[in-house]
Design an enzyme around this catalytic site. Sequence first.
Site, mmCIF file in Angstrom:
data_model
loop_
_atom_site.group_PDB
_atom_site.id
_atom_site.type_symbol
_atom_site.label_atom_id
_atom_site.label_comp_id
_atom_site.label_asym_id
_atom_site.label_seq_id
_atom_site.Cartn_x
_atom_site.Cartn_y
_atom_site.Cartn_z
ATOM 1 N N THR A 195 0.905 -1.181 -0.038
ATOM 2 C CA THR A 195 0.036 0.138 0.018
ATOM 3 C C THR A 195 0.907 1.110 0.047
ATOM 4 O O THR A 195 1.980 1.240 0.196
ATOM 5 C CB THR A 195 -0.868 -0.078 1.449
ATOM 6 O OG1 THR A 195 -0.173 0.100 2.362
ATOM 7 C CG2 THR A 195 -1.664 -1.409 1.419
ATOM 8 N N GLU A 338 -5.398 -3.903 -2.156
ATOM 9 C CA GLU A 338 -6.032 -5.148 -1.138
ATOM 10 C C GLU A 338 -7.180 -5.941 -1.983
ATOM 11 O O GLU A 338 -7.520 -7.021 -1.656
ATOM 12 C CB GLU A 338 -6.843 -4.617 0.210
ATOM 13 C CG GLU A 338 -5.571 -4.129 1.279
ATOM 14 C CD GLU A 338 -5.489 -2.797 1.130
ATOM 15 O OE1 GLU A 338 -4.956 -2.209 2.236
ATOM 16 O OE2 GLU A 338 -5.582 -2.200 0.072
#
Length: 555
Positions: A195, A338
């Site tokens: 991320t 994700e």
Amino acid sequence: MPEELEEDAVLGLMQDRPLVLPCIFHRAERYFGHKNVVTATAGGTVSTSTVSAVCRQVRQLATAFDTLGIGGDARIGTFCWNTEQHLVLYLAAPCTGRVLHTVNIRLFPEQIVYIVNHAADEIMFVDRSLLPVLWPLADQLSTVKYFVVIDDGSAEEIPDSPRVVQYDQLLAISEPYEGDFVIADENAAAAMCYTSGTTGNPKGVAYSHRSTVLHSLAALAADVLGLAERDVVMPIVPMFHANSWGLPYAALLTGTALVLPGPNMSPEALLGLLAENKVTVTAAVPTIWTSAAPLLDDYDLSALRLVLSGGSAVPKALSQKYLDVIGIPVTQVWGMTETSPIATVCTPRTQHSGCSEEERADAHARQGPPVPLVDLRVVDPGTGAQVPWDNDTTGEVQVSGPWIARSYYHSDDHNAAFTGDGWLSTGDVAVCDRYGSVLLVDRSKDLVKSGGEWISSVQLENEIMAHPKVSEAAVIAIPHDRWVERPLACVVVKAGESLTVEEIVEHLESRVAKWWIPDGVEFIDVVPKTSVGKFSKKTLRAQFENYRFPVAETS
């Protein structure tokens, strides 16, 4: 979890073959070797290769990994633009049982060091033009044995070090691996992305072979991206950003030609590649499409059938601009690292038949319904109860499915992101209509809480950017003694135009509730961006942390 089958249960009589990336590699090699792979280089030239040449390099790297002593399940780091060689690595790492780790080239140096060390990359492939960013960090990358430099036409000096190997020289001494690639366990990791780390350290998401193959198959569905062999796909979204939204794997699976834009992200370069190669499907974040919009009339983009945008909400005015000039709107996709990342796509549906032009524009502004195999719910963040799909009640979006993460790689930071029943909490606030179509209202951390009521910064930004003189706009919350928070609009005016605060307010008066109108407007040169091209409201909040609203306030 499914219960154990009874001993005398009737079993299906299908062959049990794992869903693994060698399936995509061998299909591409056998059926689509003749298809073009076009790459724009740092030197300003455009090279044309083929899928067959890509596959040969994959086989050569399979031998090279073993020669260099790279572990059988090692993480293979990449620090590269969108190029033919990066595409090679997309296959060479996972097809040999290793794990592709694409590193975001736009992160801060300390984040790059953290990510590479946390993933324990054994080898890094780096484009020559990016050496000035990566090589100064080499001594801090404790697990990296070799840096393989890919010559992308740049004139950057290649370091003289035993840790540095040149890509072309490595291939020259590596015979192609013969035979089929075999991965026994479809749940083994194939690739990983981190991320962007807007809060705390970046977190690793490990994609399995199974999840990647299923995500690729979904992209071929008509109501998703509808990719077909006759398409020409140009992923502008970086290959280090959530596997370029899965486009390289989906393109190889179905046999499309690929156009890879390399390091030149200027609107002129991108539009030129789209026109010259008759690209039919392309994808990028909204900031790319915003910068390209004024130049659309200068290029023949008639081959385009799908212009995808994700990463943040697309302003309705921007989508309408593309519809007016090239005949198709910007199609929104939604997801995150994700979610591999595609979770929803806003394709036309039967309920849009007979809609007025304005209603169609509103439909284009949505993120759309979930794609097949992805489940979605919208919940009250306080109670956890699902909210009604009435296109009015807001809640946090949660998703579940075979290509949705269930945890982070080697991390204890889990509780906030995943629910007790295994769903991913996205942090996005949205409403859902009765057809399951999502409309993002905001990120939970970006909502403006004014007098106990919520103001959507995204919706307010979209209305401001509908002004013909506005190039970009970002809205942030500023503390307020009476109302808790009030919105501050940070506005970028189009080149050659002039604009006043009064004009902004007048523009908004017929578009939003009076109490939504910002108490302050600041004209700035550019909205700061994150490493993946989203508006960096964290940066703006820091910039305006001492801001005080004018005395004459909107109440």
